[in-house]
Design a protein around this motif. Structure first.
Motif, short mmCIF file in Angstrom:
data_model
loop_
_atom_site.label_atom_id
_atom_site.label_comp_id
_atom_site.label_asym_id
_atom_site.label_seq_id
_atom_site.Cartn_x
_atom_site.Cartn_y
_atom_site.Cartn_z
N LEU A 176 -5.76 -4.30 -4.74
CA LEU A 176 -5.24 -3.93 -3.42
C LEU A 176 -6.29 -4.20 -2.34
O LEU A 176 -5.98 -4.70 -1.26
N TRP A 177 -7.53 -3.83 -2.64
CA TRP A 177 -8.62 -3.97 -1.67
C TRP A 177 -8.77 -5.44 -1.26
O TRP A 177 -9.03 -5.76 -0.11
N LEU A 222 -12.36 4.19 -6.50
CA LEU A 222 -13.37 3.19 -6.87
C LEU A 222 -14.73 3.78 -7.19
O LEU A 222 -15.42 3.30 -8.08
N PHE A 260 0.81 -1.22 0.00
CA PHE A 260 0.00 0.00 0.00
C PHE A 260 0.84 1.28 0.00
O PHE A 260 0.31 2.37 0.09
N THR A 283 -8.94 9.11 -12.73
CA THR A 283 -9.57 7.80 -12.68
C THR A 283 -9.94 7.25 -14.05
O THR A 283 -10.35 7.99 -14.94
N ARG A 323 -8.82 1.69 -11.41
CA ARG A 323 -9.83 1.04 -10.58
C ARG A 323 -9.50 -0.44 -10.36
O ARG A 323 -9.63 -0.95 -9.26
N MET A 367 -8.41 5.23 -1.85
CA MET A 367 -8.92 3.99 -2.47
C MET A 367 -10.41 4.07 -2.79
O MET A 367 -10.80 3.87 -3.94
N ILE A 392 -6.79 -0.75 -7.79
CA ILE A 392 -7.32 -0.54 -6.43
C ILE A 392 -8.15 -1.75 -5.99
O ILE A 392 -8.06 -2.17 -4.83
N GLN A 393 -8.92 -2.34 -6.88
CA GLN A 393 -9.70 -3.53 -6.52
C GLN A 393 -8.78 -4.67 -6.09
O GLN A 393 -9.08 -5.38 -5.13
N LEU A 416 -5.98 6.27 3.65
CA LEU A 416 -6.47 5.25 2.72
C LEU A 416 -7.74 5.69 1.98
O LEU A 416 -8.26 4.94 1.15
N ASP A 445 -16.31 4.73 3.65
CA ASP A 445 -16.62 4.24 2.30
C ASP A 445 -18.01 4.69 1.88
O ASP A 445 -18.20 5.21 0.77
#
Length: 168
Positions: free
Chosen positions: A160-161, A127, A15, A149, A154, A123, A157-158, A120, A97
């Motif tokens: 990483l998530w 998204l 991260f 973006t 995206r 993120m 990031i998905q 964070l 979120d």
């Protein structure tokens, strides 16, 4: 405990990679064609002082772990309305979120004061924002970073998530 997603200690290095490109404040132009989001106190203050009104600004009152009240004072002095959202360090709370998602669905710009840490928040901003959104965030010790973006960022990031641990 706040529900959300937490970075496992052994995956912290994943991260730390910067996203986007390092820019100078002079490279930011007033552009009504694309949505602008700011993440961080210094970056948010800089962008507002340039006359650019972000659709969303997120700040926590700190920069590089030191108290930074300039943007907080700006928000108070300019009578800007803010939402206060809880988000512990090293995680993305469900509350944060949801708040980001709701602001980005709305036409009304917002300022979110994060009680905890906003690091964070980049993120969920990536998204949930439409293609072409310019997200400006602070890179400690380096300066301002700009991410625009698109589907490629995206997907990054998905991935990483998926490395994060869900917290009930």
């Amino acid at each position: 405990m706040v529900g959300g997603w937490k970075i496992p200690e052994e995956k912290r290095d994943l991260f730390k990679k910067p996203l986007g490109k390092l820019i100078e404040p002079s490279e930011l132009k007033k552009d009504n064609a694309n949505m602008v989001i700011t993440v961080g106190d210094v970056v948010s203050l800089t962008v507002w002082e340039l006359g650019i009104v972000p659709h969303l600004s997120l700040y926590d009152g700190y920069t590089e772990r030191r108290e930074m009240t300039d943007f907080s004072a700006f928000v108070e002095n300019e009578c800007k309305e803010k939402k206060v959202i809880s988000n512990p360090a090293g995680m993305i709370s469900c509350e944060l979120d949801d708040a980001i998602r709701n602001v980005l669905k709305s036409e009304k710009p917002a300022i979110i004061n994060v009680d905890g840490e906003e690091d964070l928040a980049l993120m969920p901003c990536i998204l949930h924002s439409p293609d072409g959104t310019r997200i400006v965030y602070g890179w400690p010790g380096k300066g301002m970073m700009l991410v625009t973006t698109d589907e490629s960022i995206r997907k990054e990031i998905q991935q990483l998530w998926k490395e994060m641990e869900a917290i009930e």
